[in-house]
Design a protein around this motif. Sequence first.
Motif, mmCIF file in Angstrom:
data_model
loop_
_atom_site.group_PDB
_atom_site.id
_atom_site.type_symbol
_atom_site.label_atom_id
_atom_site.label_comp_id
_atom_site.label_asym_id
_atom_site.label_seq_id
_atom_site.Cartn_x
_atom_site.Cartn_y
_atom_site.Cartn_z
ATOM 1 N N ILE A 319 0.847 -1.198 0.000
ATOM 2 C CA ILE A 319 0.000 0.000 0.000
ATOM 3 C C ILE A 319 0.881 1.247 0.000
ATOM 4 C CG2 ILE A 319 -1.734 1.320 1.262
ATOM 5 C CD1 ILE A 319 -2.691 -1.352 2.479
ATOM 6 N N ARG A 320 1.781 1.328 0.971
ATOM 7 C CA ARG A 320 2.675 2.484 1.057
ATOM 8 C C ARG A 320 3.862 2.136 1.952
ATOM 9 N NH1 ARG A 320 -1.602 3.696 4.502
ATOM 10 N NH2 ARG A 320 -1.006 4.173 6.674
ATOM 11 N N ALA A 321 4.869 2.975 1.904
ATOM 12 C CA ALA A 321 6.031 2.843 2.790
ATOM 13 C C ALA A 321 6.175 4.109 3.615
ATOM 14 C CB ALA A 321 7.301 2.591 1.984
ATOM 15 N N GLU A 322 6.424 3.943 4.884
ATOM 16 C CA GLU A 322 6.742 5.080 5.750
ATOM 17 C C GLU A 322 8.257 5.102 5.904
ATOM 18 O OE1 GLU A 322 4.502 4.327 9.267
ATOM 19 O OE2 GLU A 322 2.555 4.653 8.281
ATOM 20 N N VAL A 323 8.873 6.235 5.516
ATOM 21 C CA VAL A 323 10.328 6.297 5.382
ATOM 22 C C VAL A 323 10.901 7.430 6.223
ATOM 23 C CG1 VAL A 323 12.257 6.464 3.758
ATOM 24 C CG2 VAL A 323 10.075 5.476 2.999
ATOM 25 N N ILE A 324 11.952 7.110 6.962
ATOM 26 C CA ILE A 324 12.724 8.124 7.691
ATOM 27 C C ILE A 324 14.187 7.970 7.278
ATOM 28 C CG2 ILE A 324 13.439 8.992 9.953
ATOM 29 C CD1 ILE A 324 10.952 7.599 11.129
ATOM 30 N N ALA A 325 14.816 9.050 6.870
ATOM 31 C CA ALA A 325 16.244 9.004 6.560
ATOM 32 C C ALA A 325 17.015 8.673 7.838
ATOM 33 C CB ALA A 325 16.710 10.334 5.991
ATOM 34 N N TYR A 326 18.044 7.855 7.713
ATOM 35 C CA TYR A 326 18.802 7.432 8.899
ATOM 36 C C TYR A 326 19.304 8.633 9.703
ATOM 37 C CZ TYR A 326 22.746 5.823 11.673
ATOM 38 O OH TYR A 326 23.622 5.595 12.706
ATOM 39 N N ARG A 349 4.400 3.476 -4.679
ATOM 40 C CA ARG A 349 4.981 2.360 -5.424
ATOM 41 C C ARG A 349 6.208 2.742 -6.243
ATOM 42 N NH1 ARG A 349 1.710 -1.930 -5.170
ATOM 43 N NH2 ARG A 349 2.908 -2.957 -6.795
ATOM 44 N N GLU A 350 6.335 4.015 -6.614
ATOM 45 C CA GLU A 350 7.430 4.426 -7.493
ATOM 46 C C GLU A 350 8.678 4.861 -6.724
ATOM 47 O OE1 GLU A 350 7.022 3.936 -10.728
ATOM 48 O OE2 GLU A 350 5.021 3.215 -10.164
ATOM 49 N N TYR A 351 8.593 4.892 -5.412
ATOM 50 C CA TYR A 351 9.720 5.396 -4.620
ATOM 51 C C TYR A 351 10.936 4.483 -4.763
ATOM 52 C CZ TYR A 351 12.609 6.764 -0.652
ATOM 53 O OH TYR A 351 13.659 7.179 0.136
ATOM 54 N N ILE A 352 12.109 5.090 -5.046
ATOM 55 C CA ILE A 352 13.382 4.358 -5.124
ATOM 56 C C ILE A 352 14.047 4.408 -3.754
ATOM 57 C CG2 ILE A 352 15.622 4.178 -6.244
ATOM 58 C CD1 ILE A 352 13.273 3.622 -8.102
ATOM 59 N N VAL A 353 14.297 3.254 -3.187
ATOM 60 C CA VAL A 353 14.856 3.161 -1.844
ATOM 61 C C VAL A 353 16.313 3.620 -1.830
ATOM 62 C CG1 VAL A 353 15.375 1.579 0.066
ATOM 63 C CG2 VAL A 353 13.288 1.271 -1.291
ATOM 64 N N HIS A 354 16.680 4.364 -0.790
ATOM 65 C CA HIS A 354 18.046 4.859 -0.625
ATOM 66 C C HIS A 354 18.771 4.074 0.470
ATOM 67 C CE1 HIS A 354 15.992 8.266 -2.577
ATOM 68 N NE2 HIS A 354 17.179 8.546 -3.084
ATOM 69 N N ASP A 355 20.078 4.024 0.360
ATOM 70 C CA ASP A 355 20.887 3.351 1.365
ATOM 71 C C ASP A 355 20.660 4.017 2.727
ATOM 72 O OD1 ASP A 355 22.943 1.433 2.114
ATOM 73 O OD2 ASP A 355 24.238 3.165 2.448
ATOM 74 N N GLY A 356 20.342 3.222 3.738
ATOM 75 C CA GLY A 356 20.149 3.749 5.074
ATOM 76 C C GLY A 356 18.734 4.177 5.400
ATOM 77 N N ASP A 357 17.815 4.090 4.444
ATOM 78 C CA ASP A 357 16.418 4.402 4.753
ATOM 79 C C ASP A 357 15.919 3.502 5.888
ATOM 80 O OD1 ASP A 357 16.041 6.412 2.901
ATOM 81 O OD2 ASP A 357 14.992 5.167 1.437
ATOM 82 N N VAL A 358 15.236 4.110 6.849
ATOM 83 C CA VAL A 358 14.564 3.336 7.892
ATOM 84 C C VAL A 358 13.100 3.247 7.467
ATOM 85 C CG1 VAL A 358 14.033 3.141 10.342
ATOM 86 C CG2 VAL A 358 16.171 4.239 9.616
ATOM 87 N N MET A 359 12.608 2.031 7.240
ATOM 88 C CA MET A 359 11.333 1.859 6.556
ATOM 89 C C MET A 359 10.349 1.010 7.348
ATOM 90 S SD MET A 359 12.680 1.372 2.619
ATOM 91 C CE MET A 359 11.150 2.014 1.931
#
Length: 365
Positions: A319-326, A349-359
């Motif tokens: 459905i969605r991702a909740e993302v906080i930068a490390y 759905r289109e979000y590109i995950v970044h290194d260190g994302d807290v998800m």
Amino acid sequence: MGLQCGIVGLPNVGKSTLFNALSSAKAQAANFPFCTIEPNIGVITVPDERLIKLAELVKPEKIIPTTIEIVDIAGLVKGASKGEGLGNQFLGNIRETNAIIHVLRCFVDDNIVHVDGSVNPVRDKEIIDTELQLKDLDTIDKKMQRLGRLVKSTDKDAIASMELVKQLKAHIEKGQSARTFPIKFEENKNLADLYLLTSKPIVYVCNVDEKSVVSGNQFVEQVREAIKNENAELLIISAAIEADIAQLDSYDDRQAFLSDLGLKESGVARLVHSAYHLLNLITYLTAGEKEVRAWTIHRGMTAPQAAGVIHTDFEKGFIRAEVIAYADYIKYRSEAACRDAGKLRVEGREYIVHDGDVMHFRFNV
């Protein structure tokens, strides 16, 4: 996702010492566990201090790092491609790995006899290269036999494939590895099914004496020159030092030992980082009361694909991702504080995950 690297090298170059050090290595960022699956397979944890710092804030029941399997590919000697030294069996083991760690002897020690009588890492490299290339040529010949039947029927795709495979064969017959062929395998359907040994990403580990571990020596420079066109990684490591580090129980003792040698991190840690860079991998994190955990994904993966690494249901019902930068998580010290500060993002759905994302993933099956 499982990551497996095969470690190769001629006898008496330090391969076994390095493998044993890897196999008994405690994680460099904390005392995470190590396990052995089989006698020739070790599992090492990926050093990541972000896990430790997150755990200090979240206070989870457990910390779970991501891991890499290291496979000891024994039996690689001159003639391996023809079955010498259990060659066929172990060449087959290489085919299953994601990357190759090639250990080269770059130290002089009269007490350790070299199989060819002298220290020459470039020669040693070429011996292993030749065996892998000969095995690849055998694979290519079988592919050409299959294509030959289709070419006779004037199949246009088969004709195009045959021409490309012929070019590849000529490239390898010149002593070049498939990884230096100008056409990328993963981008060409005519080559992708070959699974050539010399197309695999490679890390050359120059095994040096203690005094050369910081800046290398003339042997290292010879290797560096020999691989300059290979798009490969080169590491300077002392297997003997890694064996000593593996015997130390505490993180502080290991760091003090490294500091005395002028090193910031162990060879094990640098080897893991090189493997990640070579394979274009990154890590995202999950943090909760039950566990703080690292997950390995390919760079460029979308949020649903990253969720699928945890469980296929997460990807199917995304459905969605909740993302906080490390960095934001560490600055504000909790998920709630990040949310209040507007640092928790809701991504689709289109979000590109970044290194260190807290998800944290929301899904419905």
